[in-house]
Design an enzyme around this catalytic site. Sequence first.
Site, PDB file in Angstrom:
ATOM      1  N   GLU A 157      46.856  48.207  33.156  1.00  0.00           N
ATOM      2  CA  GLU A 157      47.554  47.505  33.607  1.00  0.00           C
ATOM      3  C   GLU A 157      46.433  46.278  33.306  1.00  0.00           C
ATOM      4  OE1 GLU A 157      46.043  47.950  38.113  1.00  0.00           O
ATOM      5  OE2 GLU A 157      46.897  46.163  38.243  1.00  0.00           O
ATOM      6  N   ASP A 209      43.002  49.551  38.162  1.00  0.00           N
ATOM      7  CA  ASP A 209      42.749  49.914  38.538  1.00  0.00           C
ATOM      8  C   ASP A 209      42.534  50.698  40.103  1.00  0.00           C
ATOM      9  OD1 ASP A 209      41.304  47.893  37.194  1.00  0.00           O
ATOM     10  OD2 ASP A 209      42.759  45.784  38.469  1.00  0.00           O
ATOM     11  N   ASP A 260      41.960  50.157  42.883  1.00  0.00           N
ATOM     12  CA  ASP A 260      42.480  49.515  44.358  1.00  0.00           C
ATOM     13  C   ASP A 260      44.090  50.448  44.845  1.00  0.00           C
ATOM     14  OD1 ASP A 260      43.876  47.741  42.761  1.00  0.00           O
ATOM     15  OD2 ASP A 260      42.600  46.627  42.408  1.00  0.00           O
ATOM     16  N   ASP A 292      46.615  47.762  44.093  1.00  0.00           N
ATOM     17  CA  ASP A 292      47.903  47.730  43.016  1.00  0.00           C
ATOM     18  C   ASP A 292      48.053  48.365  41.842  1.00  0.00           C
ATOM     19  OD1 ASP A 292      48.381  45.207  44.497  1.00  0.00           O
ATOM     20  OD2 ASP A 292      47.471  43.752  43.302  1.00  0.00           O
TER      21      ASP A 292
END
Length: 681
Positions: free
Chosen positions: A473, A546, A548, A550
């Site tokens: 990403e 990640d 998180d 996203d």
Amino acid sequence: MTEKTEIMTEEFETEVKATDSNVDSEKKYDDSQIQVLEGLEAVRKRPGMYIGSTSARGLHHLIYEIVDNSIDESLAGYCTKITVTLHEDGSVSVQDNGRGIPSGIHPKMGISTIEVVFTVLHAGGKFGGDGYKISGGLHGVGASVVNALSEWTEIVNCRDGQKFTERFERGKTARPIAMVGECGDEHGLYVRFKPDPEIFDTVEFEYSVVEKRLREQAFLNAGLMIELIDLRPQKEGEIEIAEDTESAGLEVHTEDATRYKVYHYEEGIRQFVKYLNGKKRAGVLHDDIVYLSGKKGDVSVEIALQYNDSYDETMITFANNINTIEGGTHETGFKNALTRIINDYGKKFKALKDDEKLSGDDCREGLCAIVSVKLPEAQFEGQTKTKLGNADIRPFVEAVMTEELTNYLEENPNAAKAVIEKAITAQRAREAARKARDLQRSRKSALENTTLPGKLVDCQEKNMELTELFLVEGDSAGGTAKEGRNSQFQAVLPMRGKILNVEKSRLDRILSSTQITPIIIALGCGIGEEFNMEKLRYGKIIIMSDADVDGAHIKTLLLTFFFRHMRPLIENGHIYCARPPLFRVFKGKTSRYAFSDEEKDRIIEELGGNAEAERYKGLGEMDADQLSETTMDPEHRTLSKVTIEDAIEADETFTLLMGEEVEPRRDFIQKNAKYVTNLDI
Ligand code: 28F
């Protein structure tokens, strides 16, 4: 009807009385007879020119020609009932209760008018004067053609209390016209003919073909009763006499009939629409059948329509009772007006935005409609002469539609709502289908493209069993991964951040975007139906995102994509998720990594004293060595293999994220938002 058949066989034997028509005009009669015979000889020489073909189609056309003459008499206002009988000897008779043909000598031809009708080519139109022939078969040639192409024809004409008969054989008079008796109040014409096997490929009439045509004509001529009697013995396996006559309480002599039907529709084309919708296994969208009509001089239009919940369109159009299979000006007028009126209505009542437009196809999905126009001197064009060419008809049909359908919609808001919703749904479905097709195309081009994507940082190893592809990403993490990888067997493909907007765009759009295409090319194995495992270029495909929200989104999107389009990759255990650490715990030069809060606390305790913990907000915060050591190096990393259950869950999550409802989406994001502070929901 049986009564008249008897007359023909019994009374013909009595001596024929001299009448005006066969004594006074003998000279003229001879002259015109020569012309007539030449005319009918031409018909026998080139039958196709007059009835289209000598196949079964042409054969049935003979019946239509005769029935059309009765319908003309009905349109003139004098005939209410037509009886068609299929006889055992292969002949067919048609009887009407119209005025009958005038019995005197035809002023111009000098022979009896009856003979004009049956022996002079193009009789009806030419001699009728003021557009008498309104109906009329495909070729509009009438009784004389039928006569010419029949082994024999017998007619019984009843008018002014007198009964006249005549017999023809292959168009030639075989027994001259003669008054054979009285008929009291009875009036009308009876025609019985036997198609000539010298002309036709087949001389067997098909009940179902005749039935369909007669039913159609009954629908088109409201109030007219059409009876069909089949006296032929039934073939094995065929049903017994059909009792389902469509008009009750009729007195008919059908003792000998093997099949029998009566068509009688007081409501005309409204019942046609009802009949057609009834045949479908579909529900109707509004209860009443919309009926629109207009008349201007000799020109009239009638329209009946009703929407059903199917996806097809049934629109049958007619001009002068002829089915205009190829369409024409009346059909164009109807379609144009329908599209415009529905769009205008949608805008007016805010079902459509100003820039939205429903196409004609959208407006006709589920439509069942009959459009019938009547006009003098109809021009038929096209391959099969079934396309109406008269230009004036289009604006006329449009005007009637605009006036009447607009009123109907405004007065019946429930029906209008159902129609507009149907059209909007149709539009959405069409749009989705188009996107799917585009996607198919972009997939194809993706497959055909053999150049590896520029962003791909490939490895040296070619043996698929040993290679790994990291889908990373973001460009910056991609850079770190490139530095930290083992270039011998590890490849890296960075993905741009825009892909994160999963919930804002549809899967098909994401897929056709620049985001997914490089993945397809890098993997080399194709997609969907063209998927080929043998071409796969990497043994492990590792999603590295990640920890998180996203990151969760991107994982969801990729898994959904693999699940829907490259499922064997999951089934064969090729897809993995990397597990980057959440914390680095350090004391002096010692660093250890934690993958959860609990682990972090435990490590701090183990290191003791002033050990500190730092949280990684993203992959980009790690340097190449850290990333390699914690996440990429096979010796130290933790990978989780994606199972089909994980993928199913991702697919469901994706659907949920895509869904219209806000609540579940917010729940999902909050559950996954542990590491995010300022979340924009
Ligand atoms: C079984 C087939 O053909 N019916 C017909 C009529 C009525 C008239 C008509 C026919 C007049 C000038 C030709 C009667 N009265 N059924 C039929 N019904 N033809 S054919 O007239 C023939 C024309 O030239 C008819 C007044 N006008 C017309």
